[in-house]
Design a protein around this motif. Sequence first.
Motif, PDB file in Angstrom:
ATOM      1  N   THR A 124       0.840  -1.199   0.000  1.00 16.17           N
ATOM      2  CA  THR A 124       0.000   0.000   0.000  1.00 16.17           C
ATOM      3  C   THR A 124       0.870   1.243   0.000  1.00 16.17           C
ATOM      4  O   THR A 124       0.588   2.221  -0.710  1.00 16.17           O
ATOM      5  CB  THR A 124      -0.939   0.008   1.218  1.00 16.17           C
ATOM      6  OG1 THR A 124      -1.784  -1.141   1.163  1.00 16.17           O
ATOM      7  CG2 THR A 124      -1.812   1.258   1.243  1.00 16.17           C
ATOM      8  N   ALA A 125       1.947   1.216   0.793  1.00 18.02           N
ATOM      9  CA  ALA A 125       2.878   2.346   0.825  1.00 18.02           C
ATOM     10  C   ALA A 125       3.450   2.603  -0.563  1.00 18.02           C
ATOM     11  O   ALA A 125       3.547   3.760  -1.008  1.00 18.02           O
ATOM     12  CB  ALA A 125       3.998   2.069   1.824  1.00 18.02           C
ATOM     13  N   ASP A 126       3.822   1.553  -1.274  1.00 18.77           N
ATOM     14  CA  ASP A 126       4.391   1.697  -2.619  1.00 18.77           C
ATOM     15  C   ASP A 126       3.363   2.262  -3.592  1.00 18.77           C
ATOM     16  O   ASP A 126       3.702   3.079  -4.462  1.00 18.77           O
ATOM     17  CB  ASP A 126       4.898   0.348  -3.126  1.00 18.77           C
ATOM     18  CG  ASP A 126       6.128  -0.137  -2.385  1.00 18.77           C
ATOM     19  OD1 ASP A 126       6.831   0.703  -1.788  1.00 18.77           O
ATOM     20  OD2 ASP A 126       6.381  -1.364  -2.383  1.00 18.77           O
ATOM     21  N   ALA A 127       2.113   1.821  -3.465  1.00 16.60           N
ATOM     22  CA  ALA A 127       1.058   2.316  -4.356  1.00 16.60           C
ATOM     23  C   ALA A 127       0.782   3.790  -4.108  1.00 16.60           C
ATOM     24  O   ALA A 127       0.445   4.536  -5.032  1.00 16.60           O
ATOM     25  CB  ALA A 127      -0.216   1.506  -4.154  1.00 16.60           C
ATOM     26  N   ILE A 128       0.916   4.230  -2.859  1.00 18.23           N
ATOM     27  CA  ILE A 128       0.672   5.634  -2.513  1.00 18.23           C
ATOM     28  C   ILE A 128       1.842   6.519  -2.920  1.00 18.23           C
ATOM     29  O   ILE A 128       1.649   7.606  -3.467  1.00 18.23           O
ATOM     30  CB  ILE A 128       0.409   5.772  -0.994  1.00 18.23           C
ATOM     31  CG1 ILE A 128      -0.936   5.138  -0.633  1.00 18.23           C
ATOM     32  CG2 ILE A 128       0.442   7.232  -0.556  1.00 18.23           C
ATOM     33  CD1 ILE A 128      -1.201   5.061   0.857  1.00 18.23           C
ATOM     34  N   ARG A 129       3.056   6.046  -2.662  1.00 22.12           N
ATOM     35  CA  ARG A 129       4.220   6.903  -2.918  1.00 22.12           C
ATOM     36  C   ARG A 129       4.418   7.151  -4.413  1.00 22.12           C
ATOM     37  O   ARG A 129       4.983   8.171  -4.817  1.00 22.12           O
ATOM     38  CB  ARG A 129       5.483   6.293  -2.319  1.00 22.12           C
ATOM     39  CG  ARG A 129       6.027   5.100  -3.052  1.00 22.12           C
ATOM     40  CD  ARG A 129       7.382   4.637  -2.540  1.00 22.12           C
ATOM     41  NE  ARG A 129       7.846   3.493  -3.286  1.00 22.12           N
ATOM     42  CZ  ARG A 129       8.432   3.564  -4.469  1.00 22.12           C
ATOM     43  NH1 ARG A 129       8.613   4.740  -5.038  1.00 22.12           N
ATOM     44  NH2 ARG A 129       8.833   2.472  -5.094  1.00 22.12           N
ATOM     45  N   GLN A 130       3.964   6.226  -5.253  1.00 24.73           N
ATOM     46  CA  GLN A 130       4.055   6.410  -6.696  1.00 24.73           C
ATOM     47  C   GLN A 130       2.710   6.017  -7.312  1.00 24.73           C
ATOM     48  O   GLN A 130       2.547   4.943  -7.867  1.00 24.73           O
ATOM     49  CB  GLN A 130       5.187   5.574  -7.288  1.00 24.73           C
ATOM     50  CG  GLN A 130       5.542   5.965  -8.707  1.00 24.73           C
ATOM     51  CD  GLN A 130       6.754   5.221  -9.236  1.00 24.73           C
ATOM     52  OE1 GLN A 130       6.824   3.996  -9.173  1.00 24.73           O
ATOM     53  NE2 GLN A 130       7.732   5.949  -9.766  1.00 24.73           N
ATOM     54  N   MET A 131       1.764   6.934  -7.190  1.00 25.61           N
ATOM     55  CA  MET A 131       0.404   6.663  -7.655  1.00 25.61           C
ATOM     56  C   MET A 131       0.285   7.022  -9.130  1.00 25.61           C
ATOM     57  O   MET A 131       0.476   8.172  -9.526  1.00 25.61           O
ATOM     58  CB  MET A 131      -0.610   7.465  -6.838  1.00 25.61           C
ATOM     59  CG  MET A 131      -2.053   7.138  -7.197  1.00 25.61           C
ATOM     60  SD  MET A 131      -3.259   8.153  -6.297  1.00 25.61           S
ATOM     61  CE  MET A 131      -2.997   7.577  -4.644  1.00 25.61           C
ATOM     62  N   GLU A 132      -0.032   6.017  -9.924  1.00 25.70           N
ATOM     63  CA  GLU A 132      -0.119   6.223 -11.370  1.00 25.70           C
ATOM     64  C   GLU A 132      -1.520   6.683 -11.778  1.00 25.70           C
ATOM     65  O   GLU A 132      -2.517   6.160 -11.292  1.00 25.70           O
ATOM     66  CB  GLU A 132       0.243   4.942 -12.106  1.00 25.70           C
ATOM     67  CG  GLU A 132       0.294   5.097 -13.618  1.00 25.70           C
ATOM     68  CD  GLU A 132       0.688   3.820 -14.334  1.00 25.70           C
ATOM     69  OE1 GLU A 132       0.612   3.795 -15.581  1.00 25.70           O
ATOM     70  OE2 GLU A 132       1.052   2.836 -13.645  1.00 25.70           O
ATOM     71  N   ALA A 133      -1.571   7.652 -12.661  1.00 25.34           N
ATOM     72  CA  ALA A 133      -2.843   8.144 -13.188  1.00 25.34           C
ATOM     73  C   ALA A 133      -3.157   7.468 -14.518  1.00 25.34           C
ATOM     74  O   ALA A 133      -2.253   7.070 -15.259  1.00 25.34           O
ATOM     75  CB  ALA A 133      -2.777   9.646 -13.389  1.00 25.34           C
ATOM     76  N   VAL A 134      -4.437   7.339 -14.795  1.00 26.72           N
ATOM     77  CA  VAL A 134      -4.850   6.869 -16.115  1.00 26.72           C
ATOM     78  C   VAL A 134      -4.660   8.004 -17.114  1.00 26.72           C
ATOM     79  O   VAL A 134      -4.125   7.834 -18.205  1.00 26.72           O
ATOM     80  CB  VAL A 134      -6.314   6.396 -16.097  1.00 26.72           C
ATOM     81  CG1 VAL A 134      -6.776   6.007 -17.497  1.00 26.72           C
ATOM     82  CG2 VAL A 134      -6.472   5.215 -15.134  1.00 26.72           C
ATOM     83  N   ARG A 135      -5.068   9.207 -16.696  1.00 26.18           N
ATOM     84  CA  ARG A 135      -4.852  10.402 -17.525  1.00 26.18           C
ATOM     85  C   ARG A 135      -4.989  11.650 -16.668  1.00 26.18           C
ATOM     86  O   ARG A 135      -5.533  11.605 -15.558  1.00 26.18           O
ATOM     87  CB  ARG A 135      -5.850  10.461 -18.688  1.00 26.18           C
ATOM     88  CG  ARG A 135      -7.295  10.697 -18.292  1.00 26.18           C
ATOM     89  CD  ARG A 135      -8.222  10.586 -19.497  1.00 26.18           C
ATOM     90  NE  ARG A 135      -9.608  10.825 -19.139  1.00 26.18           N
ATOM     91  CZ  ARG A 135     -10.227  12.013 -19.243  1.00 26.18           C
ATOM     92  NH1 ARG A 135      -9.563  13.067 -19.717  1.00 26.18           N
ATOM     93  NH2 ARG A 135     -11.494  12.151 -18.894  1.00 26.18           N
TER      94      ARG A 135
END
Length: 302
Positions: free
Chosen positions: A92-103
């Motif tokens: 979860t920390a990894d997903a938050i620290r580098q949150m990818e956008a669709v657009r």
Amino acid sequence: MDRKKKKTIILLAMILLLVVANGAASAWNDKSEKKKEKEAEASKIYLTDASDITAYSYSDGSQNMSFAKVDDTWEYDEDNEIPMNQDTVQSTADAIRQMEAVRELKNPDQLSDYGLDKPSYTIQFQDNDGVTTEILIGNGAGENYYATVGDSGKVYTISSGFQDYLQFDLTNLVQYDTVPSIGSGNLKSVTITENGTDTVYEEDDQVGELAGGFGALSLTDCANYHASAEELAEYGLDESQRITAKAVYTDSSDKEQTFTVYLGKTDDAGENRYVMVEGSDMVYRISETVAQNMISIEETGK
């Protein structure tokens, strides 16, 4: 040079050319693949891009979860004695620290138009420089959700799959005690201690029966994450009341190991029994049927 030798040289030369050509083609493909990967990475849009984070929290407006990394170990802020599953909390920390956008939306409207004035989720994290960042997640946008970071005014869409990282059920985040793989093939003996008396089962038929109980043991229904001495007495798990089941088995390396479980009282319904693993403070509920299969055999009724 005779004709046969000449043909052999030509054949060897052709083989060498093929090897060189294949090597060149392989190198080109690798270079091309790496180039595509680099271009794909460069085209990605990130809402956040921190090298590391030391704390984070998330809320859905009614529930809040927060964690902090202490000496490289993630802890639950509400109760740092509860052991966390480090892989789960770190993911979860990894997903938050580098949150990818669709657009990223071009020329976005007011944040309220995307539900970002009253967000469905609010996330905060602190990076290793001590900087705190806030992420807001708003309304749904088809299969995605709108999101923004801080007061940037930028609006993005993110995958709805990101919600899977925001677990509010603590039971999905705890590191439970592990149960070794025990079966009739590797269980050597079981010693049951009750009221100061030891009963040892080591005959093949006896061990075979008890292996069924140990093999069915699952420690997932936690009744208490760190029971006090007083609470252990209530569960029947203090030293004066509990039953001890000590299994001797061989592991995958054929080394002899021991696994000891303490069994206490049954719950009010009488369908489950309180148990704990030696060396742990966590109390679990297991089926009374499984408990009996771990400590008794049909021949003796013991």
